[in-house]
Design a protein around this motif. Sequence first.
Motif, PDB file in Angstrom:
ATOM      1  N   UNK A  39      -0.967  15.210   2.665  1.00 59.52           N
ATOM      2  CA  UNK A  39      -0.065  14.906   1.562  1.00 59.52           C
ATOM      3  C   UNK A  39       1.318  14.670   2.147  1.00 59.52           C
ATOM      4  N   UNK A  40       2.077  13.756   1.565  1.00 59.55           N
ATOM      5  CA  UNK A  40       3.338  13.349   2.180  1.00 59.55           C
ATOM      6  C   UNK A  40       4.444  13.243   1.153  1.00 59.55           C
ATOM      7  N   UNK A  41       5.671  13.253   1.657  1.00 64.87           N
ATOM      8  CA  UNK A  41       6.859  12.930   0.883  1.00 64.87           C
ATOM      9  C   UNK A  41       7.629  11.846   1.628  1.00 64.87           C
ATOM     10  N   UNK A  42       8.276  10.926   0.904  1.00 61.23           N
ATOM     11  CA  UNK A  42       8.947   9.801   1.555  1.00 61.23           C
ATOM     12  C   UNK A  42      10.297  10.191   2.146  1.00 61.23           C
ATOM     13  N   UNK A  43      10.663   9.511   3.229  1.00 63.02           N
ATOM     14  CA  UNK A  43      11.977   9.689   3.836  1.00 63.02           C
ATOM     15  C   UNK A  43      12.765   8.393   3.819  1.00 63.02           C
ATOM     16  N   UNK A  44      12.203   7.314   4.408  1.00 68.95           N
ATOM     17  CA  UNK A  44      12.957   6.063   4.526  1.00 68.95           C
ATOM     18  C   UNK A  44      11.995   4.941   4.868  1.00 68.95           C
ATOM     19  N   UNK A  45      12.523   3.718   4.898  1.00 65.29           N
ATOM     20  CA  UNK A  45      11.761   2.578   5.396  1.00 65.29           C
ATOM     21  C   UNK A  45      12.226   2.240   6.802  1.00 65.29           C
ATOM     22  N   UNK A  46      11.291   1.751   7.611  1.00 62.78           N
ATOM     23  CA  UNK A  46      11.578   1.282   8.963  1.00 62.78           C
ATOM     24  C   UNK A  46      10.943  -0.095   9.075  1.00 62.78           C
ATOM     25  N   UNK A  47      11.756  -1.152   8.942  1.00 61.33           N
ATOM     26  CA  UNK A  47      11.186  -2.490   8.910  1.00 61.33           C
ATOM     27  C   UNK A  47      10.263  -2.618   7.714  1.00 61.33           C
ATOM     28  N   UNK A  48       9.002  -2.990   7.965  1.00 62.21           N
ATOM     29  CA  UNK A  48       8.001  -3.110   6.909  1.00 62.21           C
ATOM     30  C   UNK A  48       7.151  -1.860   6.762  1.00 62.21           C
ATOM     31  N   UNK A  49       7.608  -0.753   7.316  1.00 63.19           N
ATOM     32  CA  UNK A  49       6.834   0.481   7.324  1.00 63.19           C
ATOM     33  C   UNK A  49       7.553   1.583   6.567  1.00 63.19           C
TER      34      UNK A  49
END
Length: 372
Positions: free
Chosen positions: A87-97
């Motif tokens: 299970x995860x929580x979002x942090x940021x985008x890196x390029x298209x990831x």
Amino acid sequence: MWSSLPLDVLANIFSFLSPDSLARARSACRHWHECVDTRPLSTKPILSQYHPSWFIALPLRAHKLCFAHNPIFENWHKLSLEFLPDLVKPIATVGNLLLLRSVSSVVLQLIICNPFTSQFRYLPRPNITRSNPAVGVVIQNTSQDSQFPEFEVYVAGGMSEAPQGGTTYESKLEIYDSKNDSWKIVGSLPVEFSVRLTVWTHNDSVYSNGVLYWITSARAFRVMGFEINSNICRELQVPMADRLEFAALTSRNGRLALVGAICGENACVWELGDRDMWAVVEKVPNDLGIKLLGGSNGRWINTKCVANNEVMCLYKELGSGMVIWRERKEKNKWEWNWINGCSSIRSQRVDNLPIKGLLLQPSLAPFASYSN
């Protein structure tokens, strides 16, 4: 004719398709499938001109799914994250990831993934075992034509084991460098910064002009910055800090920006200028603000903001809709608009979940250098 086109020519044509249209093309035949999977499909000028960023909504309570809004067709998609083991929580985008944090572990474990291709990879664990730190991302090669830019992840604050037993606020600052896929300790923070970054700070960070910034999550709001080259910490005052119902940091035109509002008034956008002075550059139109808040007596509490160089989004829950401030290049100006929330997908009802929003330009290209 289409089946005999060279892959590089076909890839150039595919560059003009949106990701959902490209997915349908990918399933048309083996030749097209090979082209999508093996050829670079776009350059950044094409991406920015024809493929505006999608809004990616991840539930705040850990779920193995996310929702994506296509700004061209104005529709929502539901994406499964069942391919992730945690299970995860979002942090940021890196390029298209997407850069995500595992919530299956108490200590920090980061994951990078592409929700459109179901690829993921764990990043190495930091040298210091810590829980609940602030995390910041700095993209290194934004000018290069790369879907997977070089990047650094900064980890500050958090709790670690004390030498005499128990836990303590961690003062050491650690950096992950994607070029060599490793972590290193680069300095220390003042104790008061470590405490604030642990207790009062969301994971949202903004990098601007050599400084990585975080904002505290409790009134009176404060902005903390870390100068990358000098390893110096700094603190910025926030306009109306003790009166704002919400405040969020963003970046606009390469400058640090702040979005916030007080009860009964329009939300404002400030930009940081010379001598660390904030100046109002825009206000959210009153009718759109009322619509976002659900009425003229609504509160700005729990409003969130995410932005990049082309769009700024103010939002609350998944189904409540968004106020957006988008650049219209053909008109050479920015315009305010409304986007309906996600209440159903293909006639199936969607729960109105609390979310965190991120902006990215989706890609179906495999990220071989980051494959798990």
